[in-house]
Design a protein around this motif. Sequence first.
Motif, PDB file in Angstrom:
ATOM      1  N   GLY A 271       0.781  -1.228   0.000  1.00  0.00           N
ATOM      2  CA  GLY A 271       0.000   0.000   0.000  1.00  0.00           C
ATOM      3  C   GLY A 271       0.812   1.277   0.000  1.00  0.00           C
ATOM      4  N   LYS A 272       2.143   1.165   0.036  1.00  0.00           N
ATOM      5  CA  LYS A 272       2.995   2.360   0.046  1.00  0.00           C
ATOM      6  C   LYS A 272       2.847   3.115  -1.264  1.00  0.00           C
ATOM      7  N   VAL A 273       2.571   4.412  -1.157  1.00  0.00           N
ATOM      8  CA  VAL A 273       2.329   5.251  -2.331  1.00  0.00           C
ATOM      9  C   VAL A 273       3.660   5.663  -2.955  1.00  0.00           C
ATOM     10  N   GLY A 274       3.804   5.362  -4.251  1.00  0.00           N
ATOM     11  CA  GLY A 274       4.988   5.776  -5.001  1.00  0.00           C
ATOM     12  C   GLY A 274       4.767   7.131  -5.639  1.00  0.00           C
ATOM     13  N   PHE A 275       3.621   7.314  -6.259  1.00  0.00           N
ATOM     14  CA  PHE A 275       3.208   8.623  -6.749  1.00  0.00           C
ATOM     15  C   PHE A 275       1.699   8.705  -6.695  1.00  0.00           C
ATOM     16  N   ILE A 276       1.215   9.950  -6.700  1.00  0.00           N
ATOM     17  CA  ILE A 276      -0.222  10.187  -6.585  1.00  0.00           C
ATOM     18  C   ILE A 276      -0.522  11.520  -7.265  1.00  0.00           C
ATOM     19  N   ASN A 277      -1.603  11.571  -8.039  1.00  0.00           N
ATOM     20  CA  ASN A 277      -1.928  12.829  -8.700  1.00  0.00           C
ATOM     21  C   ASN A 277      -2.784  13.702  -7.770  1.00  0.00           C
ATOM     22  N   PRO A 278      -2.889  14.995  -8.082  1.00  0.00           N
ATOM     23  CA  PRO A 278      -3.606  15.914  -7.192  1.00  0.00           C
ATOM     24  C   PRO A 278      -5.063  15.545  -6.937  1.00  0.00           C
ATOM     25  N   LEU A 279      -5.760  14.992  -7.928  1.00  0.00           N
ATOM     26  CA  LEU A 279      -7.160  14.643  -7.701  1.00  0.00           C
ATOM     27  C   LEU A 279      -7.278  13.511  -6.682  1.00  0.00           C
ATOM     28  N   ALA A 280      -6.378  12.544  -6.728  1.00  0.00           N
ATOM     29  CA  ALA A 280      -6.404  11.469  -5.731  1.00  0.00           C
ATOM     30  C   ALA A 280      -6.172  12.039  -4.338  1.00  0.00           C
ATOM     31  N   VAL A 281      -5.251  12.976  -4.218  1.00  0.00           N
ATOM     32  CA  VAL A 281      -5.009  13.626  -2.921  1.00  0.00           C
ATOM     33  C   VAL A 281      -6.271  14.346  -2.465  1.00  0.00           C
ATOM     34  N   GLN A 282      -6.893  15.066  -3.371  1.00  0.00           N
ATOM     35  CA  GLN A 282      -8.109  15.812  -3.050  1.00  0.00           C
ATOM     36  C   GLN A 282      -9.219  14.880  -2.571  1.00  0.00           C
ATOM     37  N   LEU A 283      -9.364  13.723  -3.203  1.00  0.00           N
ATOM     38  CA  LEU A 283     -10.395  12.777  -2.803  1.00  0.00           C
ATOM     39  C   LEU A 283     -10.076  12.092  -1.472  1.00  0.00           C
ATOM     40  N   LEU A 284      -8.810  11.827  -1.223  1.00  0.00           N
ATOM     41  CA  LEU A 284      -8.428  11.082  -0.025  1.00  0.00           C
ATOM     42  C   LEU A 284      -8.261  11.946   1.227  1.00  0.00           C
TER      43      LEU A 284
ATOM     44  N   PRO B 166      -9.978  14.245   2.771  1.00  0.00           N
ATOM     45  CA  PRO B 166     -11.081  14.340   3.733  1.00  0.00           C
ATOM     46  C   PRO B 166     -11.350  13.062   4.525  1.00  0.00           C
ATOM     47  N   ILE B 167     -10.793  11.936   4.106  1.00  0.00           N
ATOM     48  CA  ILE B 167     -11.095  10.694   4.813  1.00  0.00           C
ATOM     49  C   ILE B 167      -9.919  10.121   5.590  1.00  0.00           C
ATOM     50  N   VAL B 168      -8.744  10.705   5.457  1.00  0.00           N
ATOM     51  CA  VAL B 168      -7.592  10.164   6.189  1.00  0.00           C
ATOM     52  C   VAL B 168      -7.604  10.636   7.636  1.00  0.00           C
ATOM     53  N   THR B 169      -6.948   9.875   8.455  1.00  0.00           N
ATOM     54  CA  THR B 169      -6.797  10.223   9.858  1.00  0.00           C
ATOM     55  C   THR B 169      -5.950  11.483   9.957  1.00  0.00           C
ATOM     56  N   PRO B 170      -6.339  12.448  10.804  1.00  0.00           N
ATOM     57  CA  PRO B 170      -5.522  13.657  10.952  1.00  0.00           C
ATOM     58  C   PRO B 170      -4.064  13.299  11.238  1.00  0.00           C
ATOM     59  N   GLY B 171      -3.163  13.941  10.509  1.00  0.00           N
ATOM     60  CA  GLY B 171      -1.745  13.680  10.662  1.00  0.00           C
ATOM     61  C   GLY B 171      -1.200  12.681   9.657  1.00  0.00           C
ATOM     62  N   ASP B 172      -2.085  11.936   8.961  1.00  0.00           N
ATOM     63  CA  ASP B 172      -1.638  10.980   7.957  1.00  0.00           C
ATOM     64  C   ASP B 172      -1.146  11.754   6.735  1.00  0.00           C
ATOM     65  N   ASP B 173      -0.029  11.341   6.192  1.00  0.00           N
ATOM     66  CA  ASP B 173       0.540  12.047   5.043  1.00  0.00           C
ATOM     67  C   ASP B 173       0.265  11.336   3.716  1.00  0.00           C
ATOM     68  N   LEU B 174      -0.677  10.427   3.703  1.00  0.00           N
ATOM     69  CA  LEU B 174      -1.035   9.645   2.518  1.00  0.00           C
ATOM     70  C   LEU B 174       0.131   8.819   2.003  1.00  0.00           C
ATOM     71  N   SER B 175       0.991   8.366   2.879  1.00  0.00           N
ATOM     72  CA  SER B 175       2.117   7.540   2.445  1.00  0.00           C
ATOM     73  C   SER B 175       1.699   6.096   2.191  1.00  0.00           C
ATOM     74  N   ASN B 176       0.542   5.680   2.723  1.00  0.00           N
ATOM     75  CA  ASN B 176       0.065   4.317   2.530  1.00  0.00           C
ATOM     76  C   ASN B 176      -1.435   4.339   2.256  1.00  0.00           C
ATOM     77  N   LEU B 177      -1.818   3.855   1.095  1.00  0.00           N
ATOM     78  CA  LEU B 177      -3.223   3.888   0.688  1.00  0.00           C
ATOM     79  C   LEU B 177      -4.099   3.032   1.589  1.00  0.00           C
ATOM     80  N   PHE B 178      -3.626   1.833   1.960  1.00  0.00           N
ATOM     81  CA  PHE B 178      -4.437   0.954   2.789  1.00  0.00           C
ATOM     82  C   PHE B 178      -4.649   1.547   4.177  1.00  0.00           C
ATOM     83  N   ASP B 179      -3.640   2.214   4.714  1.00  0.00           N
ATOM     84  CA  ASP B 179      -3.800   2.891   6.000  1.00  0.00           C
ATOM     85  C   ASP B 179      -4.812   4.029   5.884  1.00  0.00           C
TER      86      ASP B 179
END
Length: 125
Positions: A33-46, A48-61
């Motif tokens: 689940g470790k993110v290698g790259f991610i486009n801005p729209l994926a960041v925008q969608l994710l 609002p649902i990530v745990t505060p403090g999560d840096d989107l380094s792992n999609l499954f997390d």
Amino acid sequence: MTTDPSRAVAELEELTEFLYLIPVGIAQIDAAGKVGFINPLAVQLLMPIVTPGDDLSNLFDALHELALDLRQIVRDFKGEQGSIVRDYRIAVPAGGAKRPEASVYAISLVKLDQARIMVALQTVS
């Protein structure tokens, strides 16, 4: 791809523009689940649902509360490559200022090789 350096730069710029403008969230992850790259729209969608403090380094997390079995689906996929899951629905409940409205996401995962999985994420609500 061409061997002409100026054309290679132009192709890279076109690819970058494509990744930024495509109307689907796209990411590349590994099997864990470790993110290698991610486009801005994926960041925008994710975001609002990530745990505060999560840096989107792992999609499954990032999706663990909304898609508990997604990590296991990837683990269970035994093929060398191919579609792991297509249009897997994720219900995103409303939740404060970050998520004023409930929505539904569709996520597709395609295994490219042993090290790379492509992710497509979009709103379908």
